[in-house]
Enzyme design. Structure first.
Site, PDB file in Angstrom:
ATOM      1  CB  SER A  32       3.286  12.985 -17.255  1.00 24.80           C
ATOM      2  OG  SER A  32       4.140  13.691 -18.154  1.00 24.80           O
ATOM      3  CB  CYS A 150       8.302  -6.370 -17.805  1.00 26.42           C
ATOM      4  SG  CYS A 150       9.268  -6.451 -19.336  1.00 26.42           S
ATOM      5  CG  ASN A 309       5.600  -4.377 -22.025  1.00 27.08           C
ATOM      6  OD1 ASN A 309       4.466  -4.437 -22.493  1.00 27.08           O
ATOM      7  ND2 ASN A 309       6.435  -3.406 -22.340  1.00 27.08           N
TER       8      ASN A 309
END
EC number: 1.2.1.10
Length: 336
Positions: A32, A150, A309
């Site tokens: 989360s 990324c 990213n």
């Protein structure tokens, strides 16, 4: 990290509400934090093929769980065990893991026998590596699919495009990422992520050899992620077609993440007698050096603009999950 206040779940509705939706898969997000919250936002703003039914974390006071609860999503601070105990889990078709490589191994061990699909955003590389712009169709049936880093999401499509018209003897990827867009976990795994990126550039992009560098950019105000891709290619007779293919793949990635763009025109430099490069482990190189400069901005989600990213990975994961839903629908249709 300073985060924006985009509304989670905006544009989402009940199953079947979205015109043209192929299916509506209930999904869960483990983690989360920033990554999980951005992913939740992007799914909520999507076309309805995915619906976040549950989000779990380990911090009951985090912003991500609060936003999920406010959007009507079931939450638990109990991690993967909390997810397994939720009544919603019985209907979950796919789980996104946005935690970290170590936690992902434990999470997958708990979920592997449940039959749910897993998309791994931690780059733990348990499952095959996926760059949607390059190898999506080949990986859609994997039970655990690892989203590439990324830098790989940004660079591999470029290298693969260049590879169509010549042998890429060497590729180098240099990414500058805003300090504000990197959390503590990302900072300590930069070397590991660089190795994973290098592997993806070679195995998926098709480069014979590769190297990856990641620079933490301390600029304030923070700059967007910038990735420079250098390719050393044997022959130089396909300059126009190379440029056209690079532009086409940029458009393709841009469809997933509008903040992905060329910073400058593609650059070509001929290298020959008296102007060769020395590649360690390979020797002198003469041919064409192709340079592609990219900028990746976090558009359309929960993140500040500098966090490209994160956005490029969450966007890739969302697109991959939607393709899995599409494949499932086509399979069912073929059986009718």
């Amino acid at each position: 990290m300073s985060l924006g206040a985009a509304d989670v779940g905006a544009g989402a509705g009940p199953p079947g509400q979205h015109a043209g939706a192929v299916d509506n898969w209930p999904v869960a997000i483990i983690g989360s934090g920033v990554v999980g919250t951005d992913l939740m936002s992007r799914i909520g703003n999507g076309d309805g093929r995915l619906r976040v039914s549950a989000m779990v974390g380990t911090n009951p006071h985090c912003d991500g769980l609060a936003r999920a609860a406010a959007a009507g999503i079931s939450t638990s601070p109990g991690g993967v065990d909390g997810l397994l105990s939720m009544p919603e889990f019985a209907n979950i078709r796919l789980v996104f893991d946005t935690t970290n490589p170590g936690a992902h191994q434990s999470n997958w061990a708990r979920l592997a026998d449940t039959g749910v699909r897993m998309l791994d955003l931690t780059a733990s590389a348990i499952g095959p590596c996926c760059v949607p712009a390059v190898n999506l169709d080949a990986q859609l049936d994997a039970p655990n699919l690892s989203m590439a880093t990324c830098s790989a999401q940004a660079a591999v499509p470029i290298v693969a495009a260049v590879r169509r018209h010549g042998v890429v003897r060497y590729a180098e990827v240099v990414s500058a990422i805003a300090s504000q867009a990197l959390g503590p976990a990302e900072r300590v795994t930069l070397d590991e992520f660089a190795e994973l990126t290098t592997t993806a550039v070679q195995e998926l992009g098709g480069a014979r050899r590769a190297k990856t560098l990641t620079i933490v950019n301390p600029a304030d105000p923070p700059m967007p992620m910038r990735t420079t891709v250098f390719c050393l290619v044997d022959q130089a007779d396909e300059v126009a077609r190379n440029e056209a293919d690079v532009l086409a793949v940029v458009d393709g990635v841009q469809a997933l993440l509008p903040g992905y763009r060329l910073k400058h025109r593609v650059q070509f430099e001929r290298l020959g007698s008296g102007n060769t490069l020395y590649i360690p482990g390979t020797g002198e190189f003469g041919g064409t050096r192709i340079t592609v400069l990219l900028e990746i901005t976090a558009a359309g989600g929960y993140l500040p603009a500098c966090a490209g990213n994160v956005a490029i990975v969450t966007s890739a994961a969302k697109a991959t999950a939607e393709a899995i839903v599409e494949r499932h629908a086509q399979t069912l249709k073929a059986k009718i």
